[in-house]
Design a protein around this motif. Structure first.
Motif, PDB file in Angstrom:
ATOM      1  N   ASN A 450      -4.798  -9.929  56.010  1.00  0.00           N
ATOM      2  CA  ASN A 450      -5.075  -8.704  56.775  1.00  0.00           C
ATOM      3  C   ASN A 450      -5.367  -7.565  55.790  1.00  0.00           C
ATOM      4  O   ASN A 450      -4.469  -6.999  55.183  1.00  0.00           O
ATOM      5  CB  ASN A 450      -3.877  -8.357  57.651  1.00  0.00           C
ATOM      6  N   ARG A 451      -6.659  -7.222  55.646  1.00  0.00           N
ATOM      7  CA  ARG A 451      -7.041  -6.239  54.634  1.00  0.00           C
ATOM      8  C   ARG A 451      -6.537  -4.840  54.947  1.00  0.00           C
ATOM      9  O   ARG A 451      -6.187  -4.073  54.044  1.00  0.00           O
ATOM     10  CB  ARG A 451      -8.571  -6.235  54.468  1.00  0.00           C
ATOM     11  N   THR A 452      -6.514  -4.494  56.224  1.00  0.00           N
ATOM     12  CA  THR A 452      -6.023  -3.167  56.591  1.00  0.00           C
ATOM     13  C   THR A 452      -4.563  -3.010  56.210  1.00  0.00           C
ATOM     14  O   THR A 452      -4.145  -2.011  55.622  1.00  0.00           O
ATOM     15  CB  THR A 452      -6.197  -2.939  58.106  1.00  0.00           C
ATOM     16  N   ARG A 453      -3.765  -4.035  56.530  1.00  0.00           N
ATOM     17  CA  ARG A 453      -2.340  -3.987  56.203  1.00  0.00           C
ATOM     18  C   ARG A 453      -2.119  -4.046  54.691  1.00  0.00           C
ATOM     19  O   ARG A 453      -1.254  -3.344  54.145  1.00  0.00           O
ATOM     20  CB  ARG A 453      -1.633  -5.172  56.888  1.00  0.00           C
ATOM     21  N   ALA A 454      -2.925  -4.867  54.007  1.00  0.00           N
ATOM     22  CA  ALA A 454      -2.798  -4.961  52.553  1.00  0.00           C
ATOM     23  C   ALA A 454      -3.105  -3.616  51.892  1.00  0.00           C
ATOM     24  O   ALA A 454      -2.401  -3.190  50.974  1.00  0.00           O
ATOM     25  CB  ALA A 454      -3.736  -6.039  52.018  1.00  0.00           C
ATOM     26  N   ALA A 455      -4.162  -2.953  52.356  1.00  0.00           N
ATOM     27  CA  ALA A 455      -4.516  -1.644  51.802  1.00  0.00           C
ATOM     28  C   ALA A 455      -3.398  -0.632  52.040  1.00  0.00           C
ATOM     29  O   ALA A 455      -3.081   0.190  51.182  1.00  0.00           O
ATOM     30  CB  ALA A 455      -5.818  -1.155  52.425  1.00  0.00           C
ATOM     31  N   GLU A 456      -2.769  -0.731  53.214  1.00  0.00           N
ATOM     32  CA  GLU A 456      -1.661   0.168  53.532  1.00  0.00           C
ATOM     33  C   GLU A 456      -0.483  -0.068  52.593  1.00  0.00           C
ATOM     34  O   GLU A 456       0.132   0.883  52.089  1.00  0.00           O
ATOM     35  CB  GLU A 456      -1.233  -0.062  54.984  1.00  0.00           C
ATOM     36  N   LEU A 457      -0.172  -1.330  52.326  1.00  0.00           N
ATOM     37  CA  LEU A 457       0.930  -1.651  51.421  1.00  0.00           C
ATOM     38  C   LEU A 457       0.648  -1.156  50.006  1.00  0.00           C
ATOM     39  O   LEU A 457       1.544  -0.700  49.296  1.00  0.00           O
ATOM     40  CB  LEU A 457       1.175  -3.159  51.400  1.00  0.00           C
ATOM     41  N   LEU A 458      -0.624  -1.266  49.599  1.00  0.00           N
ATOM     42  CA  LEU A 458      -0.996  -0.880  48.242  1.00  0.00           C
ATOM     43  C   LEU A 458      -1.156   0.626  48.083  1.00  0.00           C
ATOM     44  O   LEU A 458      -1.195   1.137  46.969  1.00  0.00           O
ATOM     45  CB  LEU A 458      -2.306  -1.576  47.850  1.00  0.00           C
ATOM     46  N   GLY A 459      -1.287   1.324  49.218  1.00  0.00           N
ATOM     47  CA  GLY A 459      -1.482   2.764  49.149  1.00  0.00           C
ATOM     48  C   GLY A 459      -2.893   3.168  48.771  1.00  0.00           C
ATOM     49  O   GLY A 459      -3.114   4.231  48.178  1.00  0.00           O
ATOM     50  N   ILE A 460      -3.885   2.328  49.112  1.00  0.00           N
ATOM     51  CA  ILE A 460      -5.284   2.626  48.829  1.00  0.00           C
ATOM     52  C   ILE A 460      -6.076   2.510  50.113  1.00  0.00           C
ATOM     53  O   ILE A 460      -5.587   2.016  51.133  1.00  0.00           O
ATOM     54  CB  ILE A 460      -5.864   1.659  47.762  1.00  0.00           C
ATOM     55  N   SER A 461      -7.316   2.946  50.080  1.00  0.00           N
ATOM     56  CA  SER A 461      -8.162   2.855  51.266  1.00  0.00           C
ATOM     57  C   SER A 461      -8.705   1.438  51.410  1.00  0.00           C
ATOM     58  O   SER A 461      -8.784   0.672  50.437  1.00  0.00           O
ATOM     59  CB  SER A 461      -9.324   3.842  51.165  1.00  0.00           C
ATOM     60  N   VAL A 462      -9.086   1.089  52.635  1.00  0.00           N
ATOM     61  CA  VAL A 462      -9.686  -0.217  52.868  1.00  0.00           C
ATOM     62  C   VAL A 462     -10.986  -0.346  52.076  1.00  0.00           C
ATOM     63  O   VAL A 462     -11.321  -1.419  51.571  1.00  0.00           O
ATOM     64  CB  VAL A 462      -9.952  -0.427  54.380  1.00  0.00           C
ATOM     65  N   ARG A 463     -11.706   0.757  51.940  1.00  0.00           N
ATOM     66  CA  ARG A 463     -12.954   0.739  51.180  1.00  0.00           C
ATOM     67  C   ARG A 463     -12.699   0.383  49.714  1.00  0.00           C
ATOM     68  O   ARG A 463     -13.419  -0.445  49.132  1.00  0.00           O
ATOM     69  CB  ARG A 463     -13.639   2.109  51.272  1.00  0.00           C
ATOM     70  N   THR A 464     -11.671   0.998  49.120  1.00  0.00           N
ATOM     71  CA  THR A 464     -11.332   0.672  47.729  1.00  0.00           C
ATOM     72  C   THR A 464     -10.942  -0.793  47.596  1.00  0.00           C
ATOM     73  O   THR A 464     -11.361  -1.477  46.647  1.00  0.00           O
ATOM     74  CB  THR A 464     -10.175   1.568  47.243  1.00  0.00           C
ATOM     75  N   LEU A 465     -10.163  -1.282  48.557  1.00  0.00           N
ATOM     76  CA  LEU A 465      -9.760  -2.687  48.530  1.00  0.00           C
ATOM     77  C   LEU A 465     -10.975  -3.598  48.637  1.00  0.00           C
ATOM     78  O   LEU A 465     -11.098  -4.587  47.903  1.00  0.00           O
ATOM     79  CB  LEU A 465      -8.780  -2.974  49.667  1.00  0.00           C
ATOM     80  N   ARG A 466     -11.887  -3.273  49.530  1.00  0.00           N
ATOM     81  CA  ARG A 466     -13.087  -4.093  49.712  1.00  0.00           C
ATOM     82  C   ARG A 466     -13.923  -4.132  48.434  1.00  0.00           C
ATOM     83  O   ARG A 466     -14.431  -5.191  48.030  1.00  0.00           O
ATOM     84  CB  ARG A 466     -13.919  -3.558  50.878  1.00  0.00           C
ATOM     85  N   ASN A 467     -14.052  -2.988  47.771  1.00  0.00           N
ATOM     86  CA  ASN A 467     -14.826  -2.935  46.524  1.00  0.00           C
ATOM     87  C   ASN A 467     -14.177  -3.804  45.444  1.00  0.00           C
ATOM     88  O   ASN A 467     -14.869  -4.493  44.680  1.00  0.00           O
ATOM     89  CB  ASN A 467     -14.944  -1.490  46.036  1.00  0.00           C
ATOM     90  N   LYS A 468     -12.844  -3.754  45.385  1.00  0.00           N
ATOM     91  CA  LYS A 468     -12.140  -4.573  44.399  1.00  0.00           C
ATOM     92  C   LYS A 468     -12.354  -6.060  44.672  1.00  0.00           C
ATOM     93  O   LYS A 468     -12.584  -6.854  43.760  1.00  0.00           O
ATOM     94  CB  LYS A 468     -10.642  -4.254  44.420  1.00  0.00           C
ATOM     95  N   LEU A 469     -12.291  -6.451  45.939  1.00  0.00           N
ATOM     96  CA  LEU A 469     -12.450  -7.852  46.300  1.00  0.00           C
ATOM     97  C   LEU A 469     -13.867  -8.342  46.018  1.00  0.00           C
ATOM     98  O   LEU A 469     -14.068  -9.483  45.582  1.00  0.00           O
ATOM     99  CB  LEU A 469     -12.089  -8.057  47.776  1.00  0.00           C
ATOM    100  N   ASN A 470     -14.847  -7.474  46.268  1.00  0.00           N
ATOM    101  CA  ASN A 470     -16.234  -7.847  45.937  1.00  0.00           C
ATOM    102  C   ASN A 470     -16.400  -8.053  44.441  1.00  0.00           C
ATOM    103  O   ASN A 470     -17.114  -8.956  43.988  1.00  0.00           O
ATOM    104  CB  ASN A 470     -17.205  -6.762  46.433  1.00  0.00           C
ATOM    105  N   GLU A 471     -15.704  -7.234  43.671  1.00  0.00           N
ATOM    106  CA  GLU A 471     -15.739  -7.360  42.211  1.00  0.00           C
ATOM    107  C   GLU A 471     -15.125  -8.691  41.774  1.00  0.00           C
ATOM    108  O   GLU A 471     -15.659  -9.380  40.901  1.00  0.00           O
ATOM    109  CB  GLU A 471     -14.967  -6.188  41.599  1.00  0.00           C
ATOM    110  N   TYR A 472     -14.017  -9.074  42.425  1.00  0.00           N
ATOM    111  CA  TYR A 472     -13.363 -10.335  42.070  1.00  0.00           C
ATOM    112  C   TYR A 472     -14.225 -11.540  42.459  1.00  0.00           C
ATOM    113  O   TYR A 472     -14.221 -12.553  41.776  1.00  0.00           O
ATOM    114  CB  TYR A 472     -11.989 -10.442  42.747  1.00  0.00           C
ATOM    115  N   LYS A 473     -14.925 -11.421  43.591  1.00  0.00           N
ATOM    116  CA  LYS A 473     -15.804 -12.524  44.024  1.00  0.00           C
ATOM    117  C   LYS A 473     -16.882 -12.771  42.997  1.00  0.00           C
ATOM    118  O   LYS A 473     -17.241 -13.912  42.695  1.00  0.00           O
ATOM    119  CB  LYS A 473     -16.438 -12.181  45.377  1.00  0.00           C
ATOM    120  N   LYS A 474     -17.425 -11.684  42.417  1.00  0.00           N
ATOM    121  CA  LYS A 474     -18.455 -11.821  41.382  1.00  0.00           C
ATOM    122  C   LYS A 474     -17.897 -12.517  40.131  1.00  0.00           C
ATOM    123  O   LYS A 474     -18.650 -13.138  39.373  1.00  0.00           O
ATOM    124  CB  LYS A 474     -19.016 -10.446  41.006  1.00  0.00           C
TER     125      LYS A 474
END
Length: 479
Positions: A450-474
Motif C-alpha cells: 500500500n503506497r499511500t500507507r507506506a508514504a505516510e509511515l515514511l513521512g514523505i509524499s506519495v509522489r516522492t515515494l513513486r519517484n524513488k520506486l521508479n528509480e529502483y526499477k531502473k
C-alpha cells in the motif's frame, strides 16, 4: 524464580533471530517442527506460551489446538504467519488460539503477551526488618502484568491520565479514551486490561472505521450459517471471543447509528443476537472505546447517539498531543532509538544538540506514532551516529548542499576504512542511498504494497515515494 520457557513450532530460520533477545530477557527458547516433538517438549519443559505456524510438514496448528482442549494447564497458543486473512484469524481464535499474528515476531510484541512468571515460595521474613523507601522511576511503569511494557512520560498531563487509568483499571466501568491519532490510545487500553482482574483473559480489539456496517455487525456479534450470502458456517463475533476479558472498540465514532443502538443493548444488558440468529447470547465483557474526534460535537451533529456517549463516557481519559508534552519528546525519542538500535544490531546512538533542538521544535502532527517511525528512519540513516537533523528527513528537497557534502565525506571515509567483519559493522558503513532504499522497501513490505500507507509511515509524499520506486526499477530492483 526459575526461567520461563517459550516454545516455537516453526522453521528454524524464521524464529532463531529472536532467541538472543529472549535470552537477554531471562527466557529460554525451545524449537519443534512437528506435533509429536511439540507435545513431548510441552510435557517435559512446561513452556509458558507456544508460538506456532498454521501448518508445517508434519504439523497442523488445528491439531495442536484440539490437543490443548483435552489437556489441563496447556500453555496459551499464538498462531503466526507471513500472510493471513481476518477469516483465517477468526477460525484459529474460535478453535482456542490466544491470538493470531502477522510476522515479524518482535520482542516488543511478545513481551506484552507473556504470562506472569510464578514466583518461588518466599522465605520466612526476618524479624526487626525496617521498611526501605523506594525511588519512583522517571518513566512510568507498573508492577505485575503491566510491567511488560512502559508508558514513557514525565509530563504532568500524562502522569494524571496514567494515575486515573491505574485507579479504575480493576473496575468494570467503560472507559472512553480520546486524543489525536498516534497519541497512544490503544497503549492505554492495553494498560487498563493488563492492570485489571481480567489480565489473564482475552484482549480483543476491532477498528470500527475499517469495515462497512454489515461486516462490522458480523465481526462484533457473529452470524449464523446462512444468515447472508457467503455465511457458510456459524461465526463467533468479537464480543463472544472476548467473553470474560476486554474488548476495545477503536474509533467508535465511525460506527453507523443503527449499529450504535445494538451496541447500547450490549452495554446495558450484556446480551446480543448473532446476525441471522434467534438465540440470545450473554457475555461478560469490559468495554473500552477510543476516538480521535470531538465526540461531543459529533453527538450535537446527530451522528452519534447521546445515550451511547453517556454509557461509554463513564471514565473519560483524554491523552495530550505530543507537541504539548515538552521534554517527553526527547525522552520518547531516546527510548525508540535504543529499541531500533537493538533491533538492527547497531550500537547505542546519541543525538547532536541540533537534533534535540529539532525534535523539540517540530509540531508532530502524527504524535508518538510519527516519532516512532521517524526514529527508526534516523537509526537506519545515521548508521554509526551521531543522529543529526538531516537523518530525520528523506525527500530530496529537504537536503541542503552542506548535508550532501557531509554525506559525501562520510562515504569517502567509509570507502577508505577496512572491510566490515560483522553484519552490524556492515550496516554502520552502508551508503546513505542504500539505507534509504532498504527503509522504503521495508515500509512497502510492512504495508503489503500500500503506497499511500507506506508514504505516510515514511513521512514523505506519495509522489516522492513513486519517484524513488521508479528509480529502483531502473536499477533492476523488483518493487
Amino acid at each position: 524464580m526459575s526461567a520461563q520457557t517459550v516454545l516455537f513450532i516453526a522453521e528454524p530460520q524464521s524464529v532463531t533471530a529472536i532467541f538472543p533477545t529472549l535470552k537477554e530477557a531471562g527466557l529460554q527458547a525451545g524449537l519443534a517442527d512437528n506435533l509429536t516433538g511439540a507435545l513431548g517438549f510441552i510435557k517435559k519443559s512446561n513452556p509458558c506460551i507456544v508460538f506456532c505456524r498454521p501448518k508445517l510438514q508434519g504439523f497442523d496448528a488445528r491439531a495442536l489446538l484440539e490437543q490443548a482442549q483435552t489437556i489441563e494447564g496447556f500453555p496459551p497458543i499464538v498462531v503466526f504467519s507471513a500472510t493471513g486473512s481476518a477469516e483465517e484469524a477468526t477460525q484459529f481464535l474460535e478453535l482456542g488460539a490466544r491470538d493470531f499474528w502477522l510476522e515479524p515476531l518482535v520482542w516488543d510484541k511478545i513481551k506484552l503477551i507473556l504470562p506472569e512468571p510464578q514466583p518461588e515460595p518466599a522465605p520466612e521474613p526476618e524479624p526487626a526488618a525496617k521498611p526501605v523507601a523506594q525511588a519512583v522511576p522517571s518513566s512510568m511503569t507498573t508492577p505485575g502484568a503491566a510491567s511488560k511494557f512502559q508508558i514513557i512520560g514525565r509530563h504532568p498531563a500524562v502522569l494524571r491520565v496514567l494515575a486515573l487509568a491505574k485507579q479504575v483499571a480493576k473496575s468494570k466501568a467503560t472507559v472512553l479514551i480520546s486524543g489525536e491519532s498516534g497519541t497512544g490510545k490503544e497503549m492505554f487500553a492495553r494498560y487498563l486490561h493488563h492492570n485489571s482482574d481480567r489480565a489473564d483473559k482475552a484482549f480483543v480489539a476491532i477498528n470500527c472505521a475499517a469495515l462497512p456496517e454489515h461486516l462490522l455487525e458480523s465481526e462484533l456479534f457473529g452470524h449464523e450459517k446462512g444468515a447472508f450470502t457467503g455465511a457458510i458456517n456459524r461465526k463467533l463475533g468479537k464480543f463472544e471471543l472476548a467473553d470474560g476479558g476486554t474488548i476495545l472498540l477503536d474509533e467508535i465514532t465511525e460506527m453507523d447509528l443503527g449499529l450504535q443502538a445494538k451496541l447500547l443493548r450490549v452495554l446495558q444488558e450484556s446480551e446480543f443476537d448473532r446476525v441471522g440468529g434467534v438465540e440470545t447470547v450473554n457475555v461478560d465483557v469490559r468495554v473500552l472505546a477510543t476516538t480521535n474526534r470531538d465526540i461531543e460535537g459529533t453527538v450535537n451533529e446527530g451522528k452519534f447517539r447521546q445515550d451511547l456517549f453517556y454509557r461509554l463516557n463513564v471514565i473519560p481519559l483524554k491523552l495530550p498531543a505530543l507537541k504539548e508534552r515538552g521534554e517527553d519528546v526527547v525522552l520518547l525519542a531516546d527510548f525508540f532509538v535504543a529499541k531500533f538500535s537493538a533491533t538492527y544490531g547497531l550500537g547505542q546512538l546519541a543525538f547532536t544538540a541540533e537534533a534535540k533542538k529539532w525534535l523539540m521544535s517540530y509540531e508532530w502532527p502524527g504524535n508518538v506514532r510519527e516519532l516512532q517511525n521517524l526514529m527508526e528512519r534516523a537509526v537506519l540513516l545515521a548508521g554509526a551516529g551521531p543522529i543529526q537533523p538531516r537523518h530525520f528527513l528523506m525527500g530530496d528537497e529537504q537536503w541542503t548542499p552542506d548535508d550532501l557534502a557531509s554525506v559525501d565525506a562520510d562515504q569517502q571515509a567509509a570507502s577508505a576504512a577496512p572491510p566490515p567483519s560483522t553484519p552490524a559493522e556492515a550496516m554502520s558503513v552502508m551508503p546513505i542511498h542504500e539505507m534509504e532504499k532498504r527503509l522504503i522497501l521495508k515500509s512497502l513490505q510492512e504495508t503489503t504494497g500500500n503506497r499511500t500507507r507506506a508514504a505516510e509511515l515514511l513521512g514523505i509524499s506519495v509522489r516522492t515515494l513513486r519517484n524513488k520506486l521508479n528509480e529502483y526499477k531502473k536499477q533492476g530492483v523488483e518493487v
